[in-house]
Design an enzyme around this catalytic site. Structure first.
Site, short mmCIF file in Angstrom:
data_model
loop_
_atom_site.label_atom_id
_atom_site.label_comp_id
_atom_site.label_asym_id
_atom_site.label_seq_id
_atom_site.Cartn_x
_atom_site.Cartn_y
_atom_site.Cartn_z
N ASP A 1 24.41 47.95 32.99
CA ASP A 1 25.76 47.47 33.26
C ASP A 1 25.82 45.95 33.17
O ASP A 1 26.75 45.38 32.61
CB ASP A 1 26.22 47.89 34.67
CG ASP A 1 26.21 49.39 34.88
OD1 ASP A 1 26.34 50.13 33.88
OD2 ASP A 1 26.08 49.83 36.03
N ASN B 1 20.12 52.09 25.20
CA ASN B 1 18.73 51.83 25.57
C ASN B 1 17.83 52.58 24.59
O ASN B 1 18.31 53.33 23.74
CB ASN B 1 18.44 52.20 27.03
CG ASN B 1 18.71 53.67 27.33
OD1 ASN B 1 18.46 54.56 26.50
ND2 ASN B 1 19.22 53.96 28.53
N ARG B 2 16.53 52.37 24.70
CA ARG B 2 15.62 52.97 23.71
C ARG B 2 15.72 54.49 23.69
O ARG B 2 15.72 55.12 22.63
CB ARG B 2 14.17 52.54 23.99
CG ARG B 2 13.21 52.93 22.86
CD ARG B 2 11.76 52.90 23.32
NE ARG B 2 11.29 51.56 23.58
CZ ARG B 2 10.65 50.81 22.67
NH1 ARG B 2 10.46 51.26 21.44
NH2 ARG B 2 10.22 49.60 23.00
#
Length: 490
Positions: A275, A205-206
C-alpha cells in the site's frame, strides 16, 4: 539537482483519486507459553491490541500522510465495522471519503494475532465476502467515481479482490480517466492483467507477477522479458515488480529496466508495505517526477513501513531520512534541546517498536575506545541515545582544567557519528535523571565498570532491559591523552 523540499511542495498540491477495497486491520499482540488443556491449540496471553484502517484505506492514509490530498471511494457493509471506518476516514483532514454501503455483505475485517516479542504472525481471522459487487452496487460505485475524475491529478486502483474493482468498474474508470488525460496506477490482484488494459503502471509483487505471466521471474532479466510481454497484453506504459528483500524492478514499455535494491532495515511487519509503495508512487509521479525518482522514493518508503509494527503510514520526515540518510546527521537534528523534544522522539520510536539504547560520558577528546563502545552500543539496539556531561559537570568530575572542548563542540562531534541517533546534554554529575526518563532497553558502558557500578542498572533491570559492558581498548583514555599532550608526547 534533486530537491526533497521542492518535491514535498509539489506533493502538497496533488490530489489522488484512490478506489479500492476498504478493510479494518486489527492486531492483537501477546505471547504463547502454553497449550490449551481443552484442545491442542496455543493459548495467547494478550498484552495489547491496535486497530488501523487497512487495504485501500491504508493507501489513502499513506497518500495523506505524505502530504497530498486523497478522494477515496470504497465499499462498506451496514455494520459497526463499516461505521467505524467511515468515521475514522472522515476524521482525516486530507482524505475525502466517498463510501458506498452494501447491506448484503460485511465490511471486510482482518484480525491478526502477533507475537509481541518476535513480531511473528501466529494466526489471522477474516470476516469478508470476496464476491464481486452486484450490478446495482457497481453502478453506485461508478456514480461515485466518475464525477471525481476531473478533480484528480492521478488515479490509483488498489485491488484486493474483495468486490469493489469488478471488471466493469475497472474498465469504465480507466477509459474515463484516459479521456481526461489522467494517469492510472493499479496495484493488481487479478492474475489476468488484461482487465487493467490501458492503465499507466501496474505494481504487482513477485508472486502476483509470476502467476500472471506464468514465468519463473527468478532473475531481473526474466522479469524484464516477461514484463514486456505482459505490458503488450495490458497496453500499459510500465510495470513495477516488487521483490521484497530483493528490491524492485521497473520495466518501461520498450525501454531499459531500472533496478533498485531494498534498503537495509530490520523488518518488523510487512503488512501494508505494498500500500505504501503504491501511494508514494502515485503522489511522486503526480508531482512530475520521472520513473527513477518515483521508484526510489517508493523503495525508501517501503523500508520505513516494514520497520514498523502493524499497518503503518510514512511521514515526510521519515521519508527524508531514508532518501537523504546523511541529512539526519546534522547537529541541529540530533542534539536534543529539551526534555519535551526528547519525549517526542522517544514516543515516535516506541510507536515504531524500536529498541532504545543509552550510554554516557564526557567524550572530551574522541578516541578509538569511545568509538568501540558507541559502535557496540548501536549494534545492541535500534536507536542509540548518548548522554553527554555538560561543561559544569565535567569540571566537577575532572577538575578545572577540563573539558578541553566545550559541550557544544563535543555534542557536534558525537552527532556526526553514524552510530549515534541522539545526544542529550545533562547538568548533573550522573545521568540517572536521563536514564529514569528514557527507560532504555539496553544500557551500555565500558568494561572498566562492573554491572553494579553502572549508574541506572537497577532501573533498566526492573523494566526487563539489559546492561552491556564493552571491553575497553588499553592505552586509550582522554585523561592520558591530555596528560601526554601537555608533556609533549605522542
Amino acid at each position: 539537482m534533486f530537491s526533497f523540499d521542492a518535491l514535498l511542495q509539489a506533493i502538497a498540491r496533488q490530489t489522488v483519486l484512490c478506489v479500492g477495497d476498504l478493510m479494518l486491520d486489527e492486531f492483537v499482540y501477546g505471547e504463547v507459553s502454553r497449550i490449551s488443556p481443552e484442545a491442542p491449540a496455543p493459548v495467547i496471553a494478550v498484552q495489547r491490541s491496535e486497530t488501523n484502517i487497512g487495504g485501500a484505506g491504508n493507501v489513502a492514509r499513506n497518500i495523506a500522510a505524505i502530504g497530498a490530498r486523497c478522494i477515496f471511494v470504497g465499499l462498506i457493509g451496514d455494520d459497526a465495522t463499516g461505521r467505524f471506518l467511515e468515521s475514522e476516514l472522515g476524521s482525516e483532514s486530507r482524505i475525502e471519503p466517498v463510501l458506498v454501503c452494501d447491506g448484503s455483505r460485511p465490511t471486510t475485517r482482518k484480525v491478526r494475532f502477533v507475537s509481541e516479542h518476535f513480531s511473528t504472525h501466529m494466526l489471522r481471522a477474516d470476516w469478508e465476502t470476496a464476491s464481486p459487487a452486484a450490478a446495482d452496487i457497481e453502478q453506485r460505485l461508478l456514480d461515485a467515481i466518475l464525477p471525481q475524475l476531473a478533480r484528480a491529478d492521478i488515479v490509483l486502483l488498489s485491488d484486493y479482490a474483495k468486490g469493489v474493482l469488478t471488471a466493469r468498474v475497472i474498465r469504465d474508470t480507466i477509459d474515463a480517466a484516459k479521456k481526461l488525460g489522467k494517469r492510472v496506477i493499479v496495484d493488481p490482484k487479478s492474475a489476468n492483467f488484461a482487465i487493467y488494459r490501458g492503465a499507466t503502471l501496474l505494481t504487482p509483487n513477485r508472486k502476483e507477477f509470476t502467476a500472471a505471466t506464468r514465468s519463473a521471474a527468478a532473475t531481473d532479466d526474466e522479469i524484464a522479458a516477461a514484463a514486456q510481454d505482459a505490458m503488450a497484453l495490458a497496453e500499459c506504459e510500465a510495470m513495477l515488480v516488487t521483490k521484497s528483500e530483493h528490491g524492485m524492478t521497473l520495466v518501461p514499455r520498450g525501454g531499459e529496466p531500472i533496478h533498485v535494491p531494498a534498503l537495509p532495515v530490520k523488518v518488523r511487519d510487512v503488512s501494508g508495505a505494498g500500500d505504501t509503495v503504491a501511494a508514494v508512487l502515485a503522489v511522486v509521479l503526480a508531482s512530475g517526477a520521472n520513473w527513477a525518482t518515483a521508484m526510489r522514493a517508493a523503495s525508501a518508503a517501503a523500508a520505513v513501513a516494514v520497520s514498523k509494527n502493524g499497518t503503518a503510514v510514512v511521514t515526510p520526515a521519515e521519508l527524508r531520512r531514508r532518501i537523504l540518510p546523511h541529512a539526519s546527521l546534522a547537529a541541529e537534528e540530533k542534539i536534543i534541546g529539551s526534555d519535551e523534544e526528547l519525549d517526542e522522539r522517544l514516543k515516535q520510536w516506541r510507536r515504531e517498536g524500536l529498541r532504545v539504547g543509552f550510554t554516557n560520558g564526557c567524550f572530551d577528546i574522541l578516541h578509538p575506545g569511545h568509538v568501540k563502545v558507541l559502535t557496540a552500543a548501536r549494534g545492541a539496539c535500534d536507536r542509540l541515545i548518548v548522554g553527554l556531561n555538560s561543561d559544569a559537570s565535567v569540571r566537577r568530575l575532572k577538575g578545572e582544567s577540563r573539558p578541553v572542548q566545550h559541550e557544544r563542540a563535543r555534542a557536534e562531534v558525537l552527532a556526526a557519528l553514524e552510530a549515534v541517533d541522539l545526544v542529550a546534554i545533562f547538568e548533573e554529575d550522573t545521568p540517572l535523571r536521563l536514564i529514569t526518563r528514557i527507560e532504555p532497553s539496553v544500557l551500555v558502558k565500558g568494561g572498566d565498570y562492573t554491572r553494579e557500578q553502572v549508574v541506572g542498572h537497577e532501573i533498566v533491570a526492573a523494566k526487563g532491559g539489559d546492561v552491556l559492558l564493552v571491553d575497553v581498548l588499553p592505552g586509550f583514555s582522554t585523561t592520558s591523552l591530555v596528560a601526554r599532550a601537555r608533556e609533549g608526547q605522542s
